[in-house]
Design a protein around this motif. Structure first.
Motif, mmCIF file in Angstrom:
data_model
loop_
_atom_site.group_PDB
_atom_site.id
_atom_site.type_symbol
_atom_site.label_atom_id
_atom_site.label_comp_id
_atom_site.label_asym_id
_atom_site.label_seq_id
_atom_site.Cartn_x
_atom_site.Cartn_y
_atom_site.Cartn_z
ATOM 1 N N LEU A 274 3.477 7.829 -2.298
ATOM 2 C CA LEU A 274 4.089 7.272 -3.383
ATOM 3 C C LEU A 274 4.188 5.830 -3.385
ATOM 4 C CD1 LEU A 274 5.898 7.883 -6.093
ATOM 5 C CD2 LEU A 274 7.758 8.057 -4.435
ATOM 6 N N ILE A 275 4.719 5.345 -2.295
ATOM 7 C CA ILE A 275 4.447 3.950 -1.905
ATOM 8 C C ILE A 275 3.275 3.171 -2.318
ATOM 9 C CG2 ILE A 275 4.869 2.204 -0.369
ATOM 10 C CD1 ILE A 275 6.543 4.202 1.392
ATOM 11 N N LEU A 276 2.212 3.583 -1.749
ATOM 12 C CA LEU A 276 0.880 2.898 -2.200
ATOM 13 C C LEU A 276 0.611 3.022 -3.875
ATOM 14 C CD1 LEU A 276 -1.470 4.482 0.659
ATOM 15 C CD2 LEU A 276 -0.167 2.307 0.602
ATOM 16 N N GLU A 277 0.846 4.209 -4.361
ATOM 17 C CA GLU A 277 0.567 4.163 -6.004
ATOM 18 C C GLU A 277 1.600 3.293 -6.511
ATOM 19 O OE1 GLU A 277 1.020 8.377 -6.703
ATOM 20 O OE2 GLU A 277 -1.043 8.907 -6.189
ATOM 21 N N ARG A 278 2.829 3.294 -6.277
ATOM 22 C CA ARG A 278 3.869 2.513 -6.955
ATOM 23 C C ARG A 278 3.509 0.794 -6.685
ATOM 24 N NH1 ARG A 278 8.409 5.112 -8.564
ATOM 25 N NH2 ARG A 278 7.752 7.373 -9.294
ATOM 26 N N HIS A 279 2.706 0.548 -5.631
ATOM 27 C CA HIS A 279 2.389 -0.904 -5.314
ATOM 28 C C HIS A 279 1.372 -1.329 -6.277
ATOM 29 C CE1 HIS A 279 2.782 -4.202 -2.841
ATOM 30 N NE2 HIS A 279 1.532 -4.470 -2.753
ATOM 31 N N GLU A 280 0.624 -0.389 -7.012
ATOM 32 C CA GLU A 280 -0.495 -0.841 -8.001
ATOM 33 C C GLU A 280 0.059 -1.685 -8.944
ATOM 34 O OE1 GLU A 280 -2.370 2.605 -9.107
ATOM 35 O OE2 GLU A 280 -3.421 3.000 -7.169
ATOM 36 N N PRO A 281 -0.569 -2.797 -9.480
ATOM 37 C CA PRO A 281 -1.745 -3.096 -9.278
ATOM 38 C C PRO A 281 -2.252 -3.945 -8.036
ATOM 39 C CG PRO A 281 -0.914 -4.493 -10.956
ATOM 40 C CD PRO A 281 0.180 -3.596 -10.545
ATOM 41 N N PHE A 282 -1.414 -4.020 -7.426
ATOM 42 C CA PHE A 282 -1.530 -4.800 -5.956
ATOM 43 C C PHE A 282 -1.933 -4.058 -5.038
ATOM 44 C CE2 PHE A 282 2.169 -6.947 -7.890
ATOM 45 C CZ PHE A 282 1.556 -7.727 -8.703
ATOM 46 N N PRO A 283 -2.893 -4.232 -3.843
ATOM 47 C CA PRO A 283 -3.471 -3.494 -3.121
ATOM 48 C C PRO A 283 -2.506 -3.194 -1.877
ATOM 49 C CG PRO A 283 -4.742 -5.680 -3.283
ATOM 50 C CD PRO A 283 -3.446 -5.680 -4.038
ATOM 51 N N ALA A 284 -2.861 -1.771 -1.404
ATOM 52 C CA ALA A 284 -1.895 -1.241 -0.056
ATOM 53 C C ALA A 284 -2.725 -0.344 0.317
ATOM 54 C CB ALA A 284 -0.564 -0.916 -0.754
ATOM 55 N N LEU A 285 -2.597 -0.066 1.780
ATOM 56 C CA LEU A 285 -3.171 0.881 2.282
ATOM 57 C C LEU A 285 -2.457 1.260 3.635
ATOM 58 C CD1 LEU A 285 -4.431 -0.780 5.172
ATOM 59 C CD2 LEU A 285 -6.063 -1.753 3.302
ATOM 60 N N ALA A 286 -2.687 2.452 4.203
ATOM 61 C CA ALA A 286 -1.994 3.307 5.276
ATOM 62 C C ALA A 286 -2.965 3.297 6.424
ATOM 63 C CB ALA A 286 -1.488 4.747 4.916
ATOM 64 N N ILE A 287 -2.530 2.845 7.420
ATOM 65 C CA ILE A 287 -3.516 2.818 8.759
ATOM 66 C C ILE A 287 -2.824 3.659 10.088
ATOM 67 C CG2 ILE A 287 -4.769 0.902 8.297
ATOM 68 C CD1 ILE A 287 -2.607 -0.756 9.772
ATOM 69 N N ASP A 288 -3.652 4.009 10.901
ATOM 70 C CA ASP A 288 -3.012 4.681 11.930
ATOM 71 C C ASP A 288 -2.958 3.642 13.192
ATOM 72 O OD1 ASP A 288 -5.592 4.399 13.256
ATOM 73 O OD2 ASP A 288 -5.961 6.551 13.003
ATOM 74 N N ARG A 289 -2.694 4.026 14.459
ATOM 75 C CA ARG A 289 -2.320 3.238 15.520
ATOM 76 C C ARG A 289 -3.729 2.201 15.780
ATOM 77 N NH1 ARG A 289 -3.762 7.881 18.369
ATOM 78 N NH2 ARG A 289 -4.805 7.457 20.394
ATOM 79 N N HIS A 290 -4.842 2.769 15.633
ATOM 80 C CA HIS A 290 -6.195 2.030 15.991
ATOM 81 C C HIS A 290 -6.581 1.304 14.656
ATOM 82 C CE1 HIS A 290 -6.572 5.088 19.423
ATOM 83 N NE2 HIS A 290 -6.122 3.958 19.826
ATOM 84 N N TRP A 291 -5.809 0.974 13.708
ATOM 85 C CA TRP A 291 -6.254 0.304 12.189
ATOM 86 C C TRP A 291 -7.398 1.271 11.811
ATOM 87 C CZ3 TRP A 291 -3.393 -3.995 10.610
ATOM 88 C CH2 TRP A 291 -2.722 -4.415 11.584
ATOM 89 N N THR A 292 -7.401 2.417 11.971
ATOM 90 C CA THR A 292 -8.059 3.293 11.123
ATOM 91 C C THR A 292 -7.560 3.660 9.757
ATOM 92 O OG1 THR A 292 -9.035 4.296 13.088
ATOM 93 C CG2 THR A 292 -9.653 5.408 11.147
ATOM 94 N N LEU A 293 -8.192 3.549 8.695
ATOM 95 C CA LEU A 293 -7.508 3.688 7.119
ATOM 96 C C LEU A 293 -7.431 5.316 7.147
ATOM 97 C CD1 LEU A 293 -7.402 2.519 4.386
ATOM 98 C CD2 LEU A 293 -9.608 3.267 3.977
ATOM 99 N N VAL A 294 -6.207 5.210 6.587
ATOM 100 C CA VAL A 294 -5.732 6.756 6.275
ATOM 101 C C VAL A 294 -5.624 7.136 5.063
ATOM 102 C CG1 VAL A 294 -3.897 8.395 6.669
ATOM 103 C CG2 VAL A 294 -4.415 6.926 8.529
ATOM 104 N N HIS A 295 -5.096 6.109 4.092
ATOM 105 C CA HIS A 295 -5.071 6.255 2.706
ATOM 106 C C HIS A 295 -5.019 4.941 2.038
ATOM 107 C CE1 HIS A 295 -4.849 8.388 -0.873
ATOM 108 N NE2 HIS A 295 -3.648 8.031 -1.182
ATOM 109 N N ALA A 296 -5.616 4.842 0.881
ATOM 110 C CA ALA A 296 -5.445 3.388 0.204
ATOM 111 C C ALA A 296 -5.384 3.738 -1.401
ATOM 112 C CB ALA A 296 -6.781 2.553 0.497
#
Length: 270
Positions: free
Chosen positions: A100-122
């Protein structure tokens, strides 16, 4: 109740964390409300710490949940914090909040990462920043720091590459110091080995740099022109699950009106 004898590595492990956090024995003992003598005996293996004392010491040392479990296991106790998979029903509400946070942030970029900076969702807005990136860099698992600084990633399009690289390396170096994570330490050395892109601008003088003295912007050449962002990091402050505690949201906000207009469908930048 019988207290299990600590494993041989517990004392040195605790002492290493204390020194990493720049605590003297006296200072940590005072913070944890134990005597310095008792703490000294715990570190030397002459006393067996209780589970309660270990968790109290770990809290005062501000250890991540994963590292708190390591201390408990080293002392012969069961871990206190679980690591649930993403599809665990207990994680559903938290992951829904992330989406929800990622979607509501559009049209600006946002992504979720884990502890190793691996992309989880964008969110969808991230895609418009990735034009021209080598497809191999986007094959999962995607490390967002590697994607940012690698010659086949975004490096050649980052206008203020030298400042951004310094910011990324400093941030990762601090994270290595906080966690002692060997994966992050290896990533730091890898990123340090990447070359500076040909033609990269020199370091901006602080007095003339955009947002001088406030923040390091992320300035990227795109099909919509040069976009400038400020980034923020959001974490779950009350997480008791390791997976959730290590999940972070990186959200990018326009650093100038031109970027805001370009992303919201207004005029493009030069």
């Amino acid at each position: 109740m019988n207290v299990p004898a600590p494993a041989p590595g517990f004392g040195p492990l605790l002492r290493d964390w204390r020194r990493r956090r720049s605590f003297s024995q006296l200072a940590l003992a005072a913070e944890a409300e134990v005597s310095q003598r008792h703490l000294s005996f715990i570190e030397s293996g002459r006393s067996s710490p209780s589970r309660e004392i270990i968790l109290r010491l770990a809290e005062r040392l501000a250890l991540p949940l994963r590292e708190r479990n390591q201390l408990l296991v080293a002392a012969g106790y069961a871990p206190a914090f679980q690591t649930r998979p993403a599809d665990d029903p207990a994680m559903a509400a938290a992951l829904k909040a992330v989406t929800l946070i990622l979607e509501r942030h559009e049209p600006f970029p946002a992504l979720a990462i884990d502890r190793h900076w691996t992309l989880v969702h964008a969110n969808a807005a991230i895609g418009r920043l990735l034009a021209g990136v080598d497809t191999a860099m986007l094959t999962p698992p995607v490390n967002v720091l590697r994607l940012s600084l690698h010659p086949d990633g975004l490096a050649g399009r980052i206008v203020n590459f030298r400042e951004w690289r310094d910011h990324v390396l400093h941030r990762l170096d601090e994270q290595v110091g906080l966690t002692a994570d060997p994966v992050l330490a290896a990533l730091l050395e890898e990123l340090r080995s990447y070359p500076v892109p040909p033609g990269a601008a020199p370091h901006s003088r602080p007095a003339t740099a955009p947002l001088a003295g406030v923040a390091v912007p992320f300035r990227l050449r795109t099909e919509a022109g040069t976009l400038s962002f400020l980034s923020t990091t959001t974490i779950f402050g009350t997480a008791l699950d390791i997976t959730l505690s290590e999940l972070a949201i990186e959200a990018f906000f326009p650093a100038d009106d031109e970027t805001a207009d370009a992303l919201m469908g207004g005029r493009t930048t030069d």
